[in-house]
Every structure is written in structure tokens, then in C-alpha cells.
Design an enzyme around this catalytic site. Structure first.
Site, PDB file in Angstrom:
ATOM      1  N   HIS A   1      39.758  37.136  33.253  1.00  0.00           N
ATOM      2  CA  HIS A   1      41.095  36.874  33.783  1.00  0.00           C
ATOM      3  C   HIS A   1      41.816  38.206  33.948  1.00  0.00           C
ATOM      4  O   HIS A   1      41.644  39.101  33.122  1.00  0.00           O
ATOM      5  CB  HIS A   1      41.874  35.962  32.825  1.00  0.00           C
ATOM      6  CG  HIS A   1      43.012  35.292  33.487  1.00  0.00           C
ATOM      7  ND1 HIS A   1      44.231  35.908  33.626  1.00  0.00           N
ATOM      8  CD2 HIS A   1      43.106  34.080  34.098  1.00  0.00           C
ATOM      9  CE1 HIS A   1      45.039  35.096  34.278  1.00  0.00           C
ATOM     10  NE2 HIS A   1      44.374  33.983  34.587  1.00  0.00           N
TER      11      HIS A   1
ATOM     12  N   ASP B   1      39.090  27.451  33.811  1.00  0.00           N
ATOM     13  CA  ASP B   1      38.110  26.793  34.674  1.00  0.00           C
ATOM     14  C   ASP B   1      36.779  26.526  33.988  1.00  0.00           C
ATOM     15  O   ASP B   1      35.928  25.839  34.534  1.00  0.00           O
ATOM     16  CB  ASP B   1      37.872  27.642  35.937  1.00  0.00           C
ATOM     17  CG  ASP B   1      39.090  27.635  36.839  1.00  0.00           C
ATOM     18  OD1 ASP B   1      39.817  26.629  36.831  1.00  0.00           O
ATOM     19  OD2 ASP B   1      39.317  28.631  37.545  1.00  0.00           O
TER      20      ASP B   1
HETATM   21  N1  CMC Z   1      31.606  37.909  34.926  1.00  0.00           N
HETATM   22  C1  CMC Z   1      31.057  39.142  34.822  1.00  0.00           C
HETATM   23  N2  CMC Z   1      31.770  40.282  34.872  1.00  0.00           N
HETATM   24  C2  CMC Z   1      33.084  40.153  35.009  1.00  0.00           C
HETATM   25  C3  CMC Z   1      33.728  38.917  35.095  1.00  0.00           C
HETATM   26  C4  CMC Z   1      32.918  37.773  35.053  1.00  0.00           C
HETATM   27  N3  CMC Z   1      33.453  36.548  35.159  1.00  0.00           N
HETATM   28  N4  CMC Z   1      35.040  39.102  35.251  1.00  0.00           N
HETATM   29  C5  CMC Z   1      35.251  40.422  35.238  1.00  0.00           C
HETATM   30  N5  CMC Z   1      34.057  41.065  35.099  1.00  0.00           N
HETATM   31  C6  CMC Z   1      33.841  42.511  35.043  1.00  0.00           C
HETATM   32  C7  CMC Z   1      33.729  43.098  36.444  1.00  0.00           C
HETATM   33  O1  CMC Z   1      32.403  43.054  36.913  1.00  0.00           O
HETATM   34  C8  CMC Z   1      34.236  44.482  36.228  1.00  0.00           C
HETATM   35  O2  CMC Z   1      33.195  45.241  35.624  1.00  0.00           O
HETATM   36  P1  CMC Z   1      32.985  46.803  35.967  1.00  0.00           P
HETATM   37  O3  CMC Z   1      34.266  47.456  35.540  1.00  0.00           O
HETATM   38  O4  CMC Z   1      31.797  47.177  35.173  1.00  0.00           O
HETATM   39  O5  CMC Z   1      32.798  46.855  37.460  1.00  0.00           O
HETATM   40  C9  CMC Z   1      35.330  44.307  35.179  1.00  0.00           C
HETATM   41  O6  CMC Z   1      34.996  43.110  34.479  1.00  0.00           O
HETATM   42  C10 CMC Z   1      36.728  44.163  35.765  1.00  0.00           C
HETATM   43  O7  CMC Z   1      36.670  43.214  36.825  1.00  0.00           O
HETATM   44  P2  CMC Z   1      37.814  43.031  37.915  1.00  0.00           P
HETATM   45  O8  CMC Z   1      37.325  42.155  39.003  1.00  0.00           O
HETATM   46  O9  CMC Z   1      38.366  44.348  38.279  1.00  0.00           O
HETATM   47  O10 CMC Z   1      38.912  42.322  37.065  1.00  0.00           O
HETATM   48  P3  CMC Z   1      39.976  41.318  37.572  1.00  0.00           P
HETATM   49  O11 CMC Z   1      41.109  41.407  36.653  1.00  0.00           O
HETATM   50  O12 CMC Z   1      40.273  41.475  39.018  1.00  0.00           O
HETATM   51  O13 CMC Z   1      39.177  39.930  37.370  1.00  0.00           O
HETATM   52  C11 CMC Z   1      38.797  37.684  37.868  1.00  0.00           C
HETATM   53  C12 CMC Z   1      39.754  38.707  37.259  1.00  0.00           C
HETATM   54  C13 CMC Z   1      39.316  36.292  37.478  1.00  0.00           C
HETATM   55  C14 CMC Z   1      38.783  37.830  39.382  1.00  0.00           C
HETATM   56  C15 CMC Z   1      37.371  37.879  37.286  1.00  0.00           C
HETATM   57  O14 CMC Z   1      37.389  37.817  35.884  1.00  0.00           O
HETATM   58  C16 CMC Z   1      36.363  36.901  37.870  1.00  0.00           C
HETATM   59  O15 CMC Z   1      35.843  37.130  38.957  1.00  0.00           O
HETATM   60  N6  CMC Z   1      36.051  35.781  37.126  1.00  0.00           N
HETATM   61  C17 CMC Z   1      35.159  34.771  37.621  1.00  0.00           C
HETATM   62  C18 CMC Z   1      35.895  33.779  38.500  1.00  0.00           C
HETATM   63  C19 CMC Z   1      36.811  32.886  37.703  1.00  0.00           C
HETATM   64  O16 CMC Z   1      36.443  32.337  36.698  1.00  0.00           O
HETATM   65  N7  CMC Z   1      38.042  32.725  38.205  1.00  0.00           N
HETATM   66  C20 CMC Z   1      39.051  31.870  37.595  1.00  0.00           C
HETATM   67  C21 CMC Z   1      40.187  32.666  37.044  1.00  0.00           C
HETATM   68  S1  CMC Z   1      41.254  31.744  35.937  1.00  0.00           S
HETATM   69  C22 CMC Z   1      41.899  30.488  36.894  1.00  0.00           C
HETATM   70  C23 CMC Z   1      42.822  30.953  37.919  1.00  0.00           C
HETATM   71  O17 CMC Z   1      43.822  31.604  37.613  1.00  0.00           O
HETATM   72  O18 CMC Z   1      42.566  30.640  39.085  1.00  0.00           O
END
Ligand code: CMC
Length: 375
Positions: free
Chosen positions: A258, A311
Site C-alpha cells: 500500500h 483486497d
Molecule cells: N508485490 C511485490 N512487490 C511489491 C508489492 C507487491 N504487492 N507492492 C510493492 N512492491 C515493491 C515494488 O516492487 C517496489 O520494489 P523495488 O523498490 O524493489 O522496485 C517497492 O515495493 C515499492 O513499490 P511502489 O510501486 O513504488 O510502491 P507504491 O506505493 O506505488 O505501491 C501499490 C502501492 C498498491 C501500487 C503496490 O503495493 C501494489 O502494486 N500492490 C499490488 C496491487 C494491490 O494489491 N492493490 C490494492 C491496493 S489497496 C486497495 C486500494 O486502495 O485500492
């Protein structure tokens, strides 16, 4: 000048609707802890709290519930519209298409008129469950079921969708799920809604755009994908290697991570507790798989602050309530109408048209090339 990618950490509004402490795992709606609301309130009361900033009096609530329930009835032209859609249309697309049509039945057209805020809220809260339940039935070539005035808001949705009245316990569980999904500060879909309303477009346009934003798999669309991911697991011994494989390929684990929470999402904790309780009465193999999956994923991601989010467990609960998988994200949207509307109403108090800027990094003085000379 610097680009603020994804606007991470950049405040775009002052808001008193909800609060998250991502380090401590705290979520409050209008200052009230989410756990307290789940234990004591019901979804429509929470929707009122979010939009109007206070818990309703007995009479205010009676009127609000009655206005919402009145709007569970939808005009036959909306059903006719649904009947014309291809049967494989995803319910999120159906919702995104249907919501702007609700404005045709609205007599207050000015988005700055507070009457529009109330009317749009009760109409959307009422119409959306009926549109979704009707679409489930139309797309399965089943008869549409009208709402039943004796049932609660959540029970009505389950009844209209499944064709069978839910137990009191099922209705309560579903209502608590709606509370948990009702609001969550300035996420992508809420930001979408306020960007749209900042142009003085009406609340129906704002909500339908927000539905589109929520459908993406990085946002609300993750719950559907978690369900598919867990359902594909045939043997729990394979879970560690499935996770390793995904991480090696730099794939995201759906339902984990998140932008704000760097600890366990408090909503996921409540959902997991509800599931744990329910699965003592009703065996569910997916829940067992999810628990092992969570343990193994946390071994690899927990130290990076990546934990289960809302989720991860919601889909399993919806599955136990007999909601088809394609409707998991639409149910999220149904609840989030409260939060989107609250933010639109709040934003309009000091409206400023969203118009960010950019850093141009293209060329200049590039001349037009006639088609036959292009390579
Ligand atoms: N699985 C594997 N690695 C992850 C994940 C994950 N679910 N989430 C973040 N990371 C890693 C990512 O690969 C990155 O690693 P590195 O720095 O080595 O490249 C690091 O963590 C930071 O990722 P980011 O994309 O910059 O972080 P963010 O704050 O933009 O991510 C997110 C938030 C929700 C987009 C992400 O955690 C994600 O893609 N999760 C999976 C999809 C998901 O479950 N979404 C529902 C979110 S909660 C409900 C809602 O609000 O809609």
C-alpha cells in the site's frame, strides 16, 4: 523544477473526512476509529457520517434510510439499457456506463447547489446495488428481482443478486464489508472524483470517472485478481515457490502493499478476523490457502513494509456470501460512493480547478513531413 511522480507525499487538499496513520495501522472516519464503526454502526449511518460530518439524529437517519431505500427502485429505462449490453460486459464497465444516466432523473442540475449533493448521494446509494444485482441476473439470463422493502440495505443487494434471502449474519457481514470500503483519504479514484468535480461537472460524472479509476488492478481491481491467484493454487506446498517465482519475475503480489500503510492494513485485519470466525462454522479451503499464502509472502515482503491490504481477504468473504468474482470490485465501488461523494462535497466548498503543470521534454521546430516521404 521536479516532477512529483504519482504525486506521492504531495497534499492536494485539506480534508476532515478520514485519517490514516500508515505506520501504526490506524484508520478513522471523521475521527472515529474504523473498528468502533464496524462494531457499532451500519453502512448507511457511516455514509451519512462521512458526507455530512456528523452521526445523524434518529429522525435524520430515518429519513436518510427511507430516501436511499426509495431509490433502490430504478426506472425501467435503466433496465432496458442494461438489457442492450453485450452479456460479457464487466460489471465495472456497466456501472461506469450507468451512473451518468441517473442524472436524467435529477431535477437539481447545479453542482454547487447542496440539494444536488443530497439527491445524488441517495440516488446513487439506492440505484447502484440494484443496477449491479440486475446486471448479474441479466448477464446470466435470469429474471431481474426487485428490491424488498422489508430487508436492510445490504440484505437487499444480496437478495436481488442471488434470488434468495440472506441470513441475518450474512447481511451483517456484508454491511461491515461496506463500512470498511466506504472511504480511504485521497487515493487514485477519490482524486479522480475531485478532479472531475473541480470542473463543476456533476456528482454522477465524478463518480462514474472514479469507478473507472477504481477498476485498475493496482487499486480496487486487485480483489478480483487475488481471488483468481488463490483459486489457482492446488497444493499448499507449492505456495513458497509460487511466491518466489512471482517475485523473481518482478510481478506484484495482488492484495499486498500500500502507498500509505507500511504495516498491516487495519481493514485487512478486521476482514481476516471476520473470516476466521465464519470459517469455524463454514469450512472454506480458500481461507486456509490465503492464511498460508499470507505467512509465506510476509516472510519475503514484511521487512519491506509490504503487508496484506483490504483486497487480500475481501474476495474470500464475498465468495462465502455467494457474490460472483466479477462483482468484487463493483461492491467496493458501491461502498465508496460514500467517500467519493463526501470528498466532492468538501472540495466544492473552496473549489479550485485542478490544472497541474508539466515539464516538457519534447522537441521544437520539427517540421511536418508529407505522408509519402515518411519512413
Ligand atoms: N508485490 C511485490 N512487490 C511489491 C508489492 C507487491 N504487492 N507492492 C510493492 N512492491 C515493491 C515494488 O516492487 C517496489 O520494489 P523495488 O523498490 O524493489 O522496485 C517497492 O515495493 C515499492 O513499490 P511502489 O510501486 O513504488 O510502491 P507504491 O506505493 O506505488 O505501491 C501499490 C502501492 C498498491 C501500487 C503496490 O503495493 C501494489 O502494486 N500492490 C499490488 C496491487 C494491490 O494489491 N492493490 C490494492 C491496493 S489497496 C486497495 C486500494 O486502495 O485500492
Amino acid at each position: 523544477m521536479k516532477v512529483y511522480s504519482g504525486l506521492a507525499g504531495i497534499p492536494v487538499v485539506k480534508s476532515s473526512i478520514s485519517y490514516i496513520d500508515g505506520e501504526k495501522g490506524i484508520l478513522e472516519y471523521r475521527g472515529i476509529p474504523i473498528q468502533e464503526l464496524v462494531e457499532n454502526s451500519e453502512f448507511l449511518e457511516v455514509a451519512y457520517l462521512l458526507v455530512f460530518g456528523k452521526l445523524p439524529t434518529v429522525n435524520e437517519y430515518k429519513k436518510f434510510v427511507s430516501d436511499v431505500k426509495k431509490h433502490l427502485q430504478i426506472d425501467s429505462s435503466i433496465i432496458n439499457l442494461l438489457e442492450k449490453l453485450p452479456l460479457n460486459t464487466h460489471p465495472m464497465k456497466v456501472l461506469q456506463s450507468a451512473v451518468p444516466v441517473f442524472s436524467a432523473f435529477e431535477d437539481v442540475e447545479d453542482v454547487l447547489d447542496e440539494k444536488h449533493h443530497y439527491n445524488a448521494l441517495v440516488r446513487m446509494l439506492g440505484h447502484v446495488p440494484t443496477v449491479l444485482a440486475s446486471w448479474k441476473r441479466i448477464s446470466n439470463k435470469e429474471d431481474v428481482i426487485p428490491p424488498d422493502g422489508s430487508l436492510s440495505y445490504g440484505e437487499n443487494f444480496l437478495y436481488m443478486m442471488r434470488g434468495e434471502k440472506p441470513s441475518k449474519e450474512e447481511g451483517d457481514i456484508f454491511d461491515k464489508c461496506l463500512i470498511l470500503h466506504a472511504e480511504h483519504t485521497i487515493n487514485a479514484s477519490t482524486f479522480t472524483a475531485i478532479v472531475v468535480v473541480s470542473t463543476l461537472a456533476d456528482f454522477y460524472s465524478a463518480v462514474s470517472s472514479a469507478v473507472g479509476s477504481l477498476s485498475g488492478r493496482l487499486h480496487g481491481g486487485a480483489n478480483e485478481r487475488v481471488f483468481y491467484m488463490l483459486s489457482e493454487i492446488k497444493n499448499t506446498e507449492d505456495i513458497p515457490s509460487i511466491i518466489e517465482e512471482k517475485l523473481k519475475k518482478k510481478e506484484r503480489i495482488m492484495g499486498f502493499g500500500h502507498r500509505i500503510y507500511k504495516t498491516y492494513d487495519p481493514r485487512a485485519k478486521i476482514l481476516k478476523d471476520m473470516l476466521k470466525k465464519l470459517s469455524t462454522k463454514k469450512e472454506n479451503s480458500l481461507y486456509r490457502i490465503a492464511e498460508i499464502f499470507e505467512r509465506e509472502a510476509l516472510k519475503r515482503l514484511g521487512s519491506k513494509g509490504i503487508h496484506p491490504n483490504i483486497d487480500f481477504y475481501s474476495g474470500i468473504l464475498y465468495n462465502m456470501l455467494g457474490i460472483p468474482v466479477q462483482f468484487y470490485t463493483p461492491v467496493f465501488a458501491m461502498a465508496r460512493i460514500a467517500g467519493w461523494t463526501a470528498h466532492c462535497k468538501e472540495y466544492l466548498k473552496e473549489n479550485k480547478l485542478f490544472r497541474p503543470t508539466q515539464i516538457y521534454d519534447g522537441g521544437h521546430n520539427i517540421h511536418y513531413i508529407p505522408a509519402e516521404k515518411r519512413k
